[in-house]
Design a protein around this motif. Structure first.
Motif, mmCIF file in Angstrom:
data_model
loop_
_atom_site.group_PDB
_atom_site.id
_atom_site.type_symbol
_atom_site.label_atom_id
_atom_site.label_comp_id
_atom_site.label_asym_id
_atom_site.label_seq_id
_atom_site.Cartn_x
_atom_site.Cartn_y
_atom_site.Cartn_z
ATOM 1 N N CYS A 134 -0.139 2.497 2.751
ATOM 2 C CA CYS A 134 -1.184 1.466 2.845
ATOM 3 C C CYS A 134 -1.175 0.511 1.666
ATOM 4 C CB CYS A 134 -2.558 2.119 2.969
ATOM 5 S SG CYS A 134 -2.877 2.820 4.603
ATOM 6 N N GLN A 169 2.999 -6.597 3.860
ATOM 7 C CA GLN A 169 3.650 -5.324 3.619
ATOM 8 C C GLN A 169 5.106 -5.461 4.046
ATOM 9 O OE1 GLN A 169 1.088 -2.270 5.694
ATOM 10 N NE2 GLN A 169 1.069 -1.351 3.647
ATOM 11 N N VAL A 173 -0.412 -9.297 6.745
ATOM 12 C CA VAL A 173 -1.635 -8.490 6.760
ATOM 13 C C VAL A 173 -2.828 -9.438 6.750
ATOM 14 C CG1 VAL A 173 -3.006 -6.767 5.528
ATOM 15 C CG2 VAL A 173 -0.511 -6.590 5.547
ATOM 16 N N GLY A 196 -2.123 -1.492 -4.539
ATOM 17 C CA GLY A 196 -1.094 -2.494 -4.321
ATOM 18 C C GLY A 196 -0.870 -3.339 -5.551
ATOM 19 N N GLN A 203 5.355 0.275 -2.462
ATOM 20 C CA GLN A 203 4.891 1.033 -1.300
ATOM 21 C C GLN A 203 5.388 2.465 -1.336
ATOM 22 O OE1 GLN A 203 4.878 -2.667 1.853
ATOM 23 N NE2 GLN A 203 5.219 -0.660 2.705
ATOM 24 N N CYS A 241 -1.448 -1.079 6.843
ATOM 25 C CA CYS A 241 -2.720 -1.570 6.317
ATOM 26 C C CYS A 241 -3.370 -2.468 7.365
ATOM 27 C CB CYS A 241 -2.475 -2.337 5.016
ATOM 28 S SG CYS A 241 -3.904 -3.212 4.380
ATOM 29 N N VAL A 297 -0.598 -2.654 -0.423
ATOM 30 C CA VAL A 297 -0.517 -4.024 0.063
ATOM 31 C C VAL A 297 -0.053 -4.943 -1.060
ATOM 32 C CG1 VAL A 297 -2.904 -4.608 -0.515
ATOM 33 C CG2 VAL A 297 -1.776 -5.786 1.383
ATOM 34 N N VAL A 319 -6.875 -6.438 4.376
ATOM 35 C CA VAL A 319 -7.161 -6.355 2.945
ATOM 36 C C VAL A 319 -8.235 -7.383 2.604
ATOM 37 C CG1 VAL A 319 -5.259 -7.944 2.384
ATOM 38 C CG2 VAL A 319 -6.208 -6.461 0.610
#
Length: 579
Positions: free
Chosen positions: A241, A265, A322, A209, A235, A126, A243, A129
Motif C-alpha cells: 500500500c 504506484q 492512484v 510512502g 514499495q 492503494c 504510495v 491517498v
C-alpha cells in the motif's frame, strides 16, 4: 584389463591388472564407485540385478582365485548390485539445444508460463491517498517558490492506512538529501530518521510512502527508469500500500506554469523485477527501462511486450495512477521544515510561539517539524519527546514547565544578539563601574570572572560587596522582557536564600547552552576592539591570569540551590562555587 560394470545406476567402467585376483577386483570396484564391499555383489549373471537373493550368486566371490580363472577377461560385462543410494553424474553432457530454458520438448502452455511477459496491472493496491493540505502546501510551495523546480526534492510520508486501503498522509518529513535536475538521493537510516520514526509512532503514524518533485525541464514521459526503481524499492520496503506522490510543473498556453500534484504506484511485476535485479543503469533519463535477465545477461531481448521480444520497456507499463484527495489533519506545518535552506533555530521558535500566544501549549506543539527539532535539542531526551508527542496526540494538557523551557530557548535568541559589552555592573560599596574597559587598562580578577560569565551567555546583576558572596539573576537583566516570568518574586527568593523551583534550573541551563557561543563571539570582538585582549577562551586581559569558564551550575535535585549564585573575591579565584 578394462571391465564394464552394469548396475541399476547405469553403465560404468573399472580397470584392473590382468593378473588381479577376485579380491583385488572387488577392492577396485569399491574404490572406483565409492561403495563399501559389504553393500555390493558382483556376478557375470545379469539376473543379479533383479534377484531378491543376491547371496546366491557366488561365481565372483572374493578370494585368492584370479579373475581370469573365474572367466573374467578384458572387455567383459560384470553386473553390480548395491544396497545403498548413489548420486551418479549423467553419462553425457546436455547439448546446447537441450540446455535451453524451455528444454528439448515442451508444450505451448508450459513455454508461455516460463516466459517473462510485461503486462499492465489493472488496479493499485492503494485505494486512494489523501494529503493533509497544510503539509502538501508547505512542500509544494517550497519547491515552487524557493527552488523554482530547478532541482528535485523528496520527502518521506507518514500517515495511516485504513481497512479499505485508503492512505491518509499527515506529515511530510524531508531528510537530508543530494539532488540535481535529474537525480535524487535521500539519506536514509540516519539518527534523525530514527527520531522521526519514534515521534511518528508516538503520534499514531507510520511510513506510508514518499514524495518527490520533478525539475521544470520539459519531458515527454511521466517517469524515468531511476524513478521507477526508487518507487519499486520503497514499495518493497513499506508494503503493497506504499504510495508515491509526484509534484511537477508544466507550461500552460501562456507564459505561466501550473503545478501538478499526482499519486502513483508501480505494479507488483515492477517490484519483483527490481528485487531480482532486472533493471539496468542508463546513461540518460528517458521513458524506457533497460531490462536484462540476471540468469541470462547476454540475452538482449529477455522480455515479451505485446507479442514482441524486447530489451527495453516503456515505463508506463509499470505505472498505476492512484486517486488523490486532501484533508485537514490535527498537525500543523507552520514551523520551518528540517534540512531546508531556512534553518531551524531559536529565532524561528520565538516567532512560532508568538503565533500561538495565548493558546494552549498542546496546540502550539502540534507540529511534527517542531517536535523533531526539539528532539534533537540537548534539553529533551527522546523518551521525553515521545511522551510529549503522545500528550499532543491525545489533546491533553502539557506541563507548564515545558512552556517555560520553550520561552527560555526563544529568549536565547535575544540574548545572543545583545551587545554584551554595553552591560554596566554595579558592585556594592565599590560604587558604579563601567564594564567597558579602556584600552591599556588592567582587569581585576573579579572583572575577569564577570566577563567570563558574559562569555558564557550570563549577565549578572550582583548585590553586596565583591569580597563576599553575591547573588544575581539573569532574569533581572537581559531576559526580563523576553521571558514572561515573575522575576520580582524570583529575585526576592534569591535574596532570602530560599529554595528555587527546579524548572528554573532547566531554563537557566538552556539559556547558557543556547547563547554561549554567540555571546562569546560578541564579547571577543568587543574586547579585541576596545581592550586589545589577545584571546578569549579562558578569558583574560593583558597581564591577567587565565581563568576557566564561570563556575555556575544548576541542579535538578531537590532541595535546589540557586544557579544564579556566584562566589568570588578580588584576591583569588572563585571559592567553592555551588554545584
Amino acid at each position: 584389463m578394462l571391465l564394464r560394470l552394469r548396475s541399476r545406476d547405469g553403465l560404468e567402467r573399472v580397470e584392473v591388472a590382468d593378473t588381479a585376483s577376485l579380491a583385488q577386483l572387488w577392492a577396485a570396484v569399491s574404490a572406483a564407485l565409492g561403495v563399501p564391499q559389504t553393500q555390493m555383489a558382483l556376478s557375470k549373471d545379469p539376473k543379479l540385478l533383479t534377484s531378491r537373493e543376491p547371496e546366491q550368486f557366488t561365481d565372483l566371490e572374493p578370494g585368492r582365485r584370479s579373475a581370469a580363472a573365474a572367466g573374467v577377461k578384458h572387455g567383459d560385462m560384470v553386473y553390480l548390485l548395491t544396497t545403498m543410494e548413489r548420486d551418479v553424474a549423467p553419462a553425457h553432457r546436455k547439448s546446447t539445444f537441450e540446455s535451453r530454458p524451455f528444454g528439448p520438448s515442451m508444450n505451448v502452455n508450459a513455454m508461455i508460463a516460463m516466459q517473462t511477459r510485461i503486462e499492465r496491472q489493472d488496479a493499485p493496491h492503494c485505494a486512494s491517498v489523501s494529503f493533509e493540505r497544510h503539509a502538501a502546501y508547505a512542500f509544494q510551495s517550497y519547491v515552487a517558490s524557493t527552488l523554482a523546480f530547478s532541482v528535485k526534492r523528496g520527502g518521506i510520508l507518514y500517515g495511516a492506512v485504513d481497512d479499505d486501503n485508503n492512505v491518509m498522509v499527515d506529515v511530510i518529513y524531508e531528510p537530508a538529501q543530494s539532488a540535481t535536475a535529474t537525480t535524487l538521493q535521500l539519506e536514509r537510516g540516519t539518527d534523525e530518521e530514527a527520531r522521526a520514526d519514534y515521534l511518528a509512532a508516538a503520534l499514531g503514524l507510520k511510513k506510508v510512502g514518499w514524495i518527490f518533485t520533478q525539475a521544470a525541464a520539459e519531458r515527454d514521459y511521466i517517469m524515468d527508469s531511476q524513478e521507477i526503481q526508487q518507487m519499486a524499492a520503497l514499495q518493497e520496503e513499506l508494503g503493497e500500500c506504499a504510495v508515491t506522490g509526484v509534484v511537477s510543473s508544466a507550461a500552460t498556453d501562456g507564459d505561466l506554469r501550473e503545478t501538478h500534484f499526482e499519486a502513483f504506484q508501480v505494479s507488483d511485476q515492477a517490484v519483483k523485477l527490481h528485487k531480482e535485479g532486472w533493471f539496468q543503469p542508463q546513461d540518460e533519463p528517458c521513458g524506457e527501462s533497460k531490462l536484462r535477465n540476471p540468469k541470462e545477461p547476454n540475452n538482449p531481448t529477455p522480455v515479451i511486450v505485446a507479442v514482441k521480444d524486447l530489451g527495453e520497456v516503456d515505463n508506463d507499463y509499470f505505472l498505476i495512477p492512484v486517486g488523490i484527495r486532501d484533508h485537514e489533519g490535527p498537525l500543523k506545518s507552520s514551523f520551518p521544515v528540517e534540512n531546508r535552506l531556512v534553518a531551524q533555530d531559536a529565532v524561528e521558535l520565538r516567532e512560532h510561539l508568538q503565533k500561538f500566544k495565548g493558546r494552549p501549549l498542546a496546540e502550539c506543539l502540534s507540529d511534527f517539524h517542531l517536535l523533531l527539532w526539539l528532539a534533537s535539542h540537548s534539553h529533551f531526551d527522546l523518551a521525553e519527546m515521545g511522551t510529549l508527542a503522545a500528550t499532543v496526540r491525545a489533546g491533553g494538557d502539557v506541563e507548564e514547565g515545558y512552556a517555560m523551557i520553550l520561552e527560555s530557548l526563544a529568549a536565547a535568541s535575544v540574548l545572543a544578539s545583545a551587545r554584551l559589552r554595553e552591560v554596566t555592573v554595579d558592585i556594592g560599596d565599590s560604587g558604579a563601574l563601567d564594564a567597558t574597559v579602556r584600552p591599556g587598562g588592567k582587569l581585576e580578577k573579579g572583572y575577569a570572572m564577570i566577563l567570563e560569565s558574559l562569555a558564557g551567555g550570563l549577565v549578572l546583576v550582583p548585590e553586596g560587596s565583591h569580597s563576599t558572596p553575591f547573588e544575581g539573576s539573569i532574569f533581572l537583566a537581559k531576559v526580563k522582557e523576553a521571558v514572561p516570568l515573575e522575576t520580582g518574586a524570583l529575585a526576592a527568593t534569591v535574596r532570602a536564600g530560599g529554595g528555587v523551583e527546579e524548572v528554573y534550573a532547566l531554563i537557566l541551563q538552556s539559556l547558557v547552552d543556547s547563547c554561549r557561543e554567540a555571546a562569546a563571539r560578541e564579547l571577543e570582538d568587543a574586547l579585541r576592539a576596545d581592550v586589545g585582549v589577545a584571546r578569549v577562551g579562558g578569558l583574560h586581559a593583558p597581564d591577567a591570569p587565565t581563568l576557566q569558564p564561570a563556575q555556575i551550575r544548576g541542579t535538578t535535585r531537590t532541595p535546589f540551590v540557586s544557579p544564579a549564585r556566584c562566589w568570588f573575591n578580588s584576591d583569588g579565584p572563585p571559592s567553592a562555587a555551588p554545584r
